[in-house]
Structure formats: C-alpha cells, structure tokens
Design a protein around this motif. Structure first.
Motif, mmCIF file in Angstrom:
data_model
loop_
_atom_site.group_PDB
_atom_site.id
_atom_site.type_symbol
_atom_site.label_atom_id
_atom_site.label_comp_id
_atom_site.label_asym_id
_atom_site.label_seq_id
_atom_site.Cartn_x
_atom_site.Cartn_y
_atom_site.Cartn_z
ATOM 1 N N VAL A 127 0.829 -1.196 0.000
ATOM 2 C CA VAL A 127 0.000 0.000 0.000
ATOM 3 C C VAL A 127 0.869 1.254 0.000
ATOM 4 O O VAL A 127 1.887 1.314 0.702
ATOM 5 N N HIS A 128 0.448 2.235 -0.783
ATOM 6 C CA HIS A 128 1.059 3.567 -0.778
ATOM 7 C C HIS A 128 -0.070 4.568 -0.596
ATOM 8 O O HIS A 128 -1.093 4.495 -1.288
ATOM 9 N N LEU A 129 0.103 5.500 0.352
ATOM 10 C CA LEU A 129 -0.900 6.495 0.664
ATOM 11 C C LEU A 129 -0.394 7.872 0.261
ATOM 12 O O LEU A 129 0.739 8.236 0.586
ATOM 13 N N VAL A 130 -1.240 8.629 -0.442
ATOM 14 C CA VAL A 130 -0.869 9.975 -0.868
ATOM 15 C C VAL A 130 -2.029 10.910 -0.517
ATOM 16 O O VAL A 130 -3.064 10.911 -1.179
ATOM 17 N N GLY A 131 -1.839 11.674 0.555
ATOM 18 C CA GLY A 131 -2.840 12.636 0.986
ATOM 19 C C GLY A 131 -2.451 14.034 0.548
ATOM 20 O O GLY A 131 -1.281 14.409 0.611
ATOM 21 N N ILE A 132 -3.426 14.809 0.106
ATOM 22 C CA ILE A 132 -3.173 16.152 -0.402
ATOM 23 C C ILE A 132 -3.937 17.153 0.464
ATOM 24 O O ILE A 132 -5.155 17.018 0.644
ATOM 25 N N GLY A 133 -3.208 18.134 1.003
ATOM 26 C CA GLY A 133 -3.850 19.080 1.914
ATOM 27 C C GLY A 133 -3.353 20.500 1.747
ATOM 28 O O GLY A 133 -2.284 20.741 1.196
ATOM 29 N N GLY A 134 -4.124 21.428 2.259
ATOM 30 C CA GLY A 134 -3.777 22.838 2.159
ATOM 31 C C GLY A 134 -2.920 23.348 3.296
ATOM 32 O O GLY A 134 -2.291 24.396 3.179
ATOM 33 N N ALA A 135 -2.863 22.621 4.420
ATOM 34 C CA ALA A 135 -2.077 23.058 5.579
ATOM 35 C C ALA A 135 -0.591 22.912 5.299
ATOM 36 O O ALA A 135 -0.187 22.283 4.321
ATOM 37 N N ASP A 136 0.220 23.480 6.186
ATOM 38 C CA ASP A 136 1.670 23.305 6.040
ATOM 39 C C ASP A 136 2.169 22.266 7.041
ATOM 40 O O ASP A 136 1.462 21.867 7.974
ATOM 41 N N ALA A 137 3.403 21.815 6.841
ATOM 42 C CA ALA A 137 3.965 20.747 7.669
ATOM 43 C C ALA A 137 4.073 21.159 9.132
ATOM 44 O O ALA A 137 3.899 20.327 10.028
ATOM 45 N N ALA A 138 4.343 22.451 9.394
ATOM 46 C CA ALA A 138 4.474 22.905 10.778
ATOM 47 C C ALA A 138 3.160 22.735 11.532
ATOM 48 O O ALA A 138 3.146 22.320 12.704
ATOM 49 N N MET A 139 2.059 23.026 10.882
ATOM 50 C CA MET A 139 0.757 22.862 11.533
ATOM 51 C C MET A 139 0.451 21.384 11.782
ATOM 52 O O MET A 139 -0.031 21.013 12.858
ATOM 53 N N ILE A 140 0.748 20.548 10.799
ATOM 54 C CA ILE A 140 0.521 19.098 10.945
ATOM 55 C C ILE A 140 1.294 18.578 12.152
ATOM 56 O O ILE A 140 0.770 17.816 12.976
ATOM 57 N N GLU A 141 2.550 18.985 12.254
ATOM 58 C CA GLU A 141 3.406 18.540 13.352
ATOM 59 C C GLU A 141 2.937 19.111 14.691
ATOM 60 O O GLU A 141 2.824 18.383 15.685
ATOM 61 N N ARG A 142 2.650 20.408 14.721
ATOM 62 C CA ARG A 142 2.269 21.082 15.969
ATOM 63 C C ARG A 142 1.012 20.465 16.581
ATOM 64 O O ARG A 142 0.907 20.299 17.793
ATOM 65 N N ARG A 143 0.075 20.103 15.742
ATOM 66 C CA ARG A 143 -1.190 19.569 16.250
ATOM 67 C C ARG A 143 -1.227 18.049 16.345
ATOM 68 O O ARG A 143 -2.223 17.477 16.790
ATOM 69 N N GLY A 144 -0.175 17.390 15.880
ATOM 70 C CA GLY A 144 -0.116 15.934 15.975
ATOM 71 C C GLY A 144 -0.970 15.200 14.963
ATOM 72 O O GLY A 144 -1.259 14.014 15.123
ATOM 73 N N TYR A 145 -1.367 15.915 13.894
ATOM 74 C CA TYR A 145 -2.263 15.285 12.916
ATOM 75 C C TYR A 145 -1.581 14.141 12.171
ATOM 76 O O TYR A 145 -2.212 13.137 11.863
ATOM 77 N N GLY A 146 -0.297 14.301 11.859
ATOM 78 C CA GLY A 146 0.406 13.244 11.132
ATOM 79 C C GLY A 146 0.428 11.944 11.902
ATOM 80 O O GLY A 146 0.137 10.872 11.366
ATOM 81 N N ALA A 147 0.756 12.040 13.194
ATOM 82 C CA ALA A 147 0.785 10.840 14.033
ATOM 83 C C ALA A 147 -0.613 10.243 14.173
ATOM 84 O O ALA A 147 -0.781 9.013 14.156
ATOM 85 N N ALA A 148 -1.622 11.108 14.274
ATOM 86 C CA ALA A 148 -2.997 10.616 14.395
ATOM 87 C C ALA A 148 -3.429 9.875 13.131
ATOM 88 O O ALA A 148 -4.046 8.804 13.210
ATOM 89 N N MET A 149 -3.089 10.433 11.972
ATOM 90 C CA MET A 149 -3.451 9.760 10.716
ATOM 91 C C MET A 149 -2.711 8.446 10.568
ATOM 92 O O MET A 149 -3.270 7.447 10.102
#
Length: 198
Positions: A127-149
């Motif tokens: 499996v390969h996952l490719v998600g496309i979003g408008g936020a920046d990496a700093a926001m993803i990291e700051r809020r923990g969204y990457g780990a949650a996903m």
C-alpha cells in the motif's frame, strides 16, 4: 506487477486526479511488466453507505453485495494499492472511508477466530498512501495530525489486515502554488512503485 490507484475527489480536474494520473504514468513507464488501473470512486458511482447487506456479511450470514464482490475481485488482481485523496478533517473523504468500510470486510481482509485472534488476510498487498492538503507541515506537526493519521489509517486499517504500507506521503500547501512540485513528487512515487528495488 499490477497497481490499482484509487481516487476519491469529485472534480476530475483537481490536483488529486492529476497526482493519481502522474503516479500511474510513472509506474507504467518504469517497466513493461507493470500495469495500472485507476478507480475513480466518484465517477464509478460507488455507494459508500454501509447498509443492511454489509451488516449481514459482517455477521457471516450473507455473501458480499455485488458491488463489494466486484471490488474484492479487483483487489485480488492487485499487487499494489495506491490511495490518492484530499485530506478532509485530517482523514479520508467520506467516499474513500466508506469504500474501506464496505470493501475491507471480515472474511476477506481479515478473519476473527473463535479464540479472538485476528487472521490478517491481506499480507500480499503493498500500500502507498498519498494525501493532499492545504495546511503546512508545521501545523501538521504542531497539532499531531500526522501521528494521528498514521495511527488511524496505516495501523488501524492496513496493519490490522496485514497489508504493508510502504509509503505514506502528505503533499501539503496544495493551495499556495505547490502543485508543480507535487506533480514531480507524484512521478517519483510512481517510479519507486514501478522499480521497487531501485
């Protein structure tokens, strides 16, 4: 090697569709034995609503509904599954989540034994996952969204079934001029899928 690229976006002119097309082209270009298919869930009219037939299948008292059986057959013929999707509320769009809910069924993707142990039936699937979003990496990291996903999708869905997530890529800042870079990244993802040892 056959790759199925599943896309869940209502606009065929979207960056999501363009990324899927680039990945498919790069896989095909990487070797004569590579084949690809794109499953556009919106265009195909896939119904993501988990219904009574799905519940009966889950309970083991009915066969898969015809549309689910068709998806099982399509995935049985697939070596590599690539999901390309926009991030909606830090996860899949409802259409793609409904596809997972209805298609990755007990008895096909996994089986719960009488002893409570889970048999992982998709160990052959990459499996390969490719998600496309408008936020920046700093926001993803700051809020923990990457780990949650990662917990919800990579582990909660695919690891539960034994499928191996070989890459999980977020193409971010998609609304601020990063489209050209994302299309280049899509080509690189496709090349790596097409040449897994390179």
């Amino acid at each position: 090697m056959h790759s199925l690229i599943v896309v869940a976006h209502p606009d065929p002119a979207s960056l999501t569709h363009a990324v899927a097309a680039r990945i498919a082209q790069a896989i095909a270009d990487a070797g004569e034995s590579n084949t690809t298919a794109i499953a556009d869930l919106m265009a195909e009219g896939f119904d993501p609503r988990f219904n009574g037939e799905d519940q009966a299948l889950f309970r083991g008292i009915a066969p898969p509904p015809a549309d689910v059986a068709a998806e099982h057959a399509r995935l049985d013929a697939t070596d590599t599954l690539v999901l390309v999707y926009p991030l909606y509320w830090w996860s899949f769009p409802a259409l793609l989540k409904g596809w997972i809910d209805r298609v990755f069924t007990q008895g096909w993707a996994y089986a719960e034994g009488a002893d409570g142990k889970v048999e992982k039936r998709l160990q052959r699937l990459q499996v390969h996952l490719v998600g496309i979003g408008g936020a920046d990496a700093a926001m993803i990291e700051r809020r923990g969204y990457g780990a949650a996903m990662n917990t919800q999708i990579d582990m909660g869905i695919f690891d539960y079934c034994g499928a191996r997530v070989l890459s999980s890529t977020l193409l971010l800042e998609a609304d601020t001029g990063a489209a050209a870079a994302h299309l280049q990244t899509a080509m690189e993802i496709g090349r790596k899928i097409g040449h897994p040892t390179s």
